[in-house]
Design a protein around this motif. Sequence first.
Motif, PDB file in Angstrom:
ATOM      1  N   VAL A 102       0.852  -1.198   0.000  1.00 23.53           N
ATOM      2  CA  VAL A 102       0.000   0.000   0.000  1.00 23.53           C
ATOM      3  C   VAL A 102       0.886   1.245   0.000  1.00 23.53           C
ATOM      4  O   VAL A 102       0.652   2.190  -0.769  1.00 23.53           O
ATOM      5  N   MET A 105       2.291   2.223  -3.270  1.00 22.63           N
ATOM      6  CA  MET A 105       1.400   2.922  -4.210  1.00 22.63           C
ATOM      7  C   MET A 105       1.663   4.424  -4.217  1.00 22.63           C
ATOM      8  O   MET A 105       1.327   5.114  -5.171  1.00 22.63           O
ATOM      9  N   GLY A 106       2.248   4.931  -3.148  1.00 27.25           N
ATOM     10  CA  GLY A 106       2.601   6.350  -3.093  1.00 27.25           C
ATOM     11  C   GLY A 106       3.690   6.723  -4.079  1.00 27.25           C
ATOM     12  O   GLY A 106       3.915   7.896  -4.347  1.00 27.25           O
ATOM     13  N   ARG A 155       1.766   6.157   2.852  1.00 23.98           N
ATOM     14  CA  ARG A 155       1.613   6.125   1.397  1.00 23.98           C
ATOM     15  C   ARG A 155       1.764   7.530   0.817  1.00 23.98           C
ATOM     16  O   ARG A 155       2.419   7.732  -0.207  1.00 23.98           O
ATOM     17  N   ALA A 156       1.161   8.525   1.528  1.00 21.60           N
ATOM     18  CA  ALA A 156       1.267   9.908   1.060  1.00 21.60           C
ATOM     19  C   ALA A 156       2.696  10.422   1.196  1.00 21.60           C
ATOM     20  O   ALA A 156       3.168  11.189   0.363  1.00 21.60           O
TER      21      ALA A 156
END
Lengths: 266, 284
Positions: A102, A105-106, A155-156
């Motif tokens: 996850v 994905m960033g 993720r960010a």
Amino acid sequence: MDSKDRSVVVRFSDVSFSYGNIPVLQNVTFHIHHGDFVALVGPNGAGKTTVLKLLLGIYRPRSGAIVLFEDFNGKYSGRDAIGYVPQSFEHDRVFPVTVRDVVAMGRLKNFARKITSEDQQAIDEAILKADIKDLSHRLYSELSGGQRRRVLLARALASDPYLLILDEPSANMDGESESRLYKTLSELKGKRTIIIVTHDPEFVSPLTDYVLCLGEGLKNTQARTVVLHKTEFVSDTTKYSLFNGKLSRVLHNEKISNPCCCEDKK
Amino acid sequence: MTVLNFFTDPALIFLRHAIIAGVLSSILFGILGAIVTVRRISGLAGAISHAVLGGIGLSMFFASKGKLLFLTPVTGAVLFALIAGIVIGVVSRKAKQREDTVINAIWAIGMSIGVLFLAKTPGYVDPMSYLFGNILLISESDLILLAILDVIVIFLSWRFYPQIVASSFDEEFARVRGVNTDLIFFVILGITAISVVLLQTVVGIVMIIAMLTLPSGSASYIARSLAAMILLGILFSLAFIMAGIFASWQTDTPAGAMTVVIAGGFFLLFSVAKNIFNRLRKFL
């Protein structure tokens, strides 16, 4: 706050937006400087998410202009400059994906397939920053709501964003996750521009420099606009223990006219 | 029957074809099934597969009248599948409400059109053969088309794997990261539509939706990534189809129905086992 760098990261100039015929935002004018920690406050349904989606470029304003990173001469642009932590999103409850995947994905790019060693390093750093190393090999679907939020923060952070936007970060969070979240944010404060959206119109984290209030109704329209307010530290109450400790109260009666913070410069 | 016998005996050609079809369709069921399941669009896939009957019925009716001869059952099916896919895709993207009603309407209307036209086709064609398919009657050209589709689907899902995972998990975030999520969505629907047309010869219209959801549903209980779910889904599909062919051969029953009963039974067993395992783990 760093007084030397007053570069403007976000500028809304007279922005209006409506869903079909329903006006949502009108005459929204504000700007946010580099390193500011800003809370976007307003009751449910006031249009906070709309402001967010305008910021993220998911929606386009009906009129007015939104400029990001105007003082940076193109140094920051596009997807890597903005980190977004959504409040929640619909996803398959048994989606088979590990926490580390996850966070990866960033680093996603629009067509690329390969994960470079630079990407791997950034993913590891983001996991450390968000304090989720202990979770990194677990399945996302096994985590609690608060743990998931910290994964989404990682993720960010994976793209090392210049502007970090968090939608209701502490909603449905347990105390431990909340204190870890605000610890991460306090480490980022000043180095990154941070916008937090919250529905509590009274109190914000003491990290907050400015409060942008949504929900001030305009005459003759259902649309709302955004007004800048001051905050003060709360010393007279002990019953609130949000945001990892102390609180700041939003002073709704003391408006700050928007361009005033830049008048020294001009 | 020796092994060599099996590969050369002309009397067993339909069985060989069935086994090749099983392998080729397992790949599609595994890949598309996993993606459709995690995106929670199996209802959309179901509507497309049932609308296909409308195209088949229409083309067979006109063929019997000697009109629109370019419209073979397969082209009719492709036409209806793509129209259904586009309508469903646009509705699910644009409509804020009543999305499921529209999708169910397309499901029912497409199927009813097929039944009505087939009923009026001289020499009455039994819709059952389309609804439940017959893997033992698959032709060589069907196999070639399936193989081509397999290659395309394997390539696309390998090449755009990170984008598919991210947009299935959190579409808005993927869009913020610059991924064209609408394009991915419509390509998935389009490929699903074409796959449905080819796969209905293997297991039939009604069974496609079962084979798209049951093997990948079973796989999702143990997979830790979408890739693992796809690979397990392929293996499960293959095992279910082979077991289905074997069991139908032994009992002289339809292979498609037998396959789905096995897949469904396995899925239910898996669900119960996973539930017990989770409870035990909490208990310990």
